[in-house]
Design a protein around this motif. Structure first.
Motif, PDB file in Angstrom:
ATOM      1  N   ASN A  85      32.941  32.846  24.454  1.00 21.85           N
ATOM      2  CA  ASN A  85      34.091  31.970  24.704  1.00 21.85           C
ATOM      3  C   ASN A  85      33.961  30.632  23.965  1.00 21.85           C
ATOM      4  OD1 ASN A  85      35.565  33.758  26.295  1.00 21.85           O
ATOM      5  ND2 ASN A  85      34.653  33.036  28.206  1.00 21.85           N
ATOM      6  N   GLN A 117      37.721  35.642  26.765  1.00 20.36           N
ATOM      7  CA  GLN A 117      39.090  35.315  26.388  1.00 20.36           C
ATOM      8  C   GLN A 117      39.242  35.318  24.874  1.00 20.36           C
ATOM      9  OE1 GLN A 117      40.076  31.530  28.151  1.00 20.36           O
ATOM     10  NE2 GLN A 117      39.597  32.204  30.226  1.00 20.36           N
ATOM     11  N   LYS A 122      41.329  41.873  23.773  1.00 18.74           N
ATOM     12  CA  LYS A 122      39.986  42.433  23.922  1.00 18.74           C
ATOM     13  C   LYS A 122      40.114  43.962  23.921  1.00 18.74           C
ATOM     14  CE  LYS A 122      39.297  40.443  27.958  1.00 18.74           C
ATOM     15  NZ  LYS A 122      38.664  39.880  29.163  1.00 18.74           N
TER      16      LYS A 122
END
Length: 286
Positions: A85, A117, A122
């Motif tokens: 992240n 995130q 993803k």
């Protein structure tokens, strides 16, 4: 004089044995207690011929082979999620082996993966350990969804640039130990251009090149898990021997395959001269 030489020789042998024994002890302690916890980030530029200009500089976080339940717990993923992240990748991909033949910590692992995130999403595929033994691939696929990942199991999606008329294809193959469907995944595509494939076993790149794949992202090999100077990895699994580590050109093609050394371990919970790694792959026009 001869007696003195004999004593010196015996003394040297004793010191040599002690040194070798100490080195082996240090290597064993390092492999079991230290190195497998030394999470390392690697940044790699990936030049691609058929990449849309709008995606030049697009950054993909690639990690693989977590093997929860084999010396690694769900909570051990917290550092990985924090570092990914912090890197702010455009996309995150996971190339299989979430568990190590067990499902005991799947719920906790899902919570950790949900922390990740990325603005372009993803994505994940299954590995061989996700489809055998006590592992339940259907539950793992559901865990991916609950964590916000899009599971690609013999499927492909079109990734569209948010600020330009440009796109590329992202495809994921079911694991080779289960039901890989090459035609469904890659065949009869209407669109041309960049195709990135998520395939757990790297050596399947020799088949993927026949389907117009430009870049394959894989895991499975663990980089050998135990490596020696001048020798390299000591043991590679089937389908993980030809393209076992890093960014390589696929034989007789312009295709590239990137093989992750992975995060976890299997068989033995050790790593030596082969620390766990995750990657930021930056796509570049060639």
């Amino acid at each position: 004089m001869n007696k003195e030489k004999g004593m010196n020789r015996r003394s040297f042998i004793k010191r040599l044995v002690a040194a070798v024994g100490g080195l082996m002890l240090f290597a064993g302690l390092d492999a079991f207690f230290i190195e497998r916890r030394l999470l390392r980030r690697c940044d790699i530029a990936v030049p691609l011929l058929d990449m849309p200009s709008a995606f030049d500089g697009f950054r993909i976080a690639h990690f693989s082979d977590v093997h929860i339940g084999h010396g690694l717990t769900a909570n051990d993923l917290r550092l990985l999620t924090e570092r990914i992240n912090e890197a702010k990748p455009d996309m995150i991909v996971f190339t299989g082996d979430l568990v190590d033949d067990g499902m005991e910590e799947l719920a906790e692992t899902t919570e950790m993966l949900a922390l990740l995130q990325a603005p372009y999403g993803k994505y994940a595929v299954l590995g061989n350990h996700d489809v055998r033994g006590k592992a339940d691939p259907d539950q793992i696929i559901e865990a991916y969804r609950n964590a916000g990942f899009i599971p690609l199991v013999n499927q492909r999606v079109t990734v569209r640039h948010k600020n330009a008329e440009a796109s590329f294809t992202l495809a994921g193959l079911d694991d080779n130990w289960r039901r890989p469907d090459w035609e469904k995944t890659f065949g009869e595509r209407q669109e041309d251009g960049l195709v990135i494939a998520l395939i757990h076993e790297p050596d399947l790149a020799d088949q993927a090149k026949e389907y117009g794949v430009s870049l394959q992202l894989s895991g499975h090999s663990h980089g050998g898990q135990v490596r020696l100077p001048l020798v390299g990895g000591l043991l590679y699994p089937p389908c993980g021997r030809k393209y076992p580590d890093g960014l390589q050109k696929v034989e007789d093609s312009g295709m590239l395959v990137h093989t992750s050394r992975g995060i976890g371990t299997t068989i033995l919970p050790i790593r030596f001269l082969c620390p766990p790694e995750w990657y930021i792959l930056t796509l570049r026009e060639k």
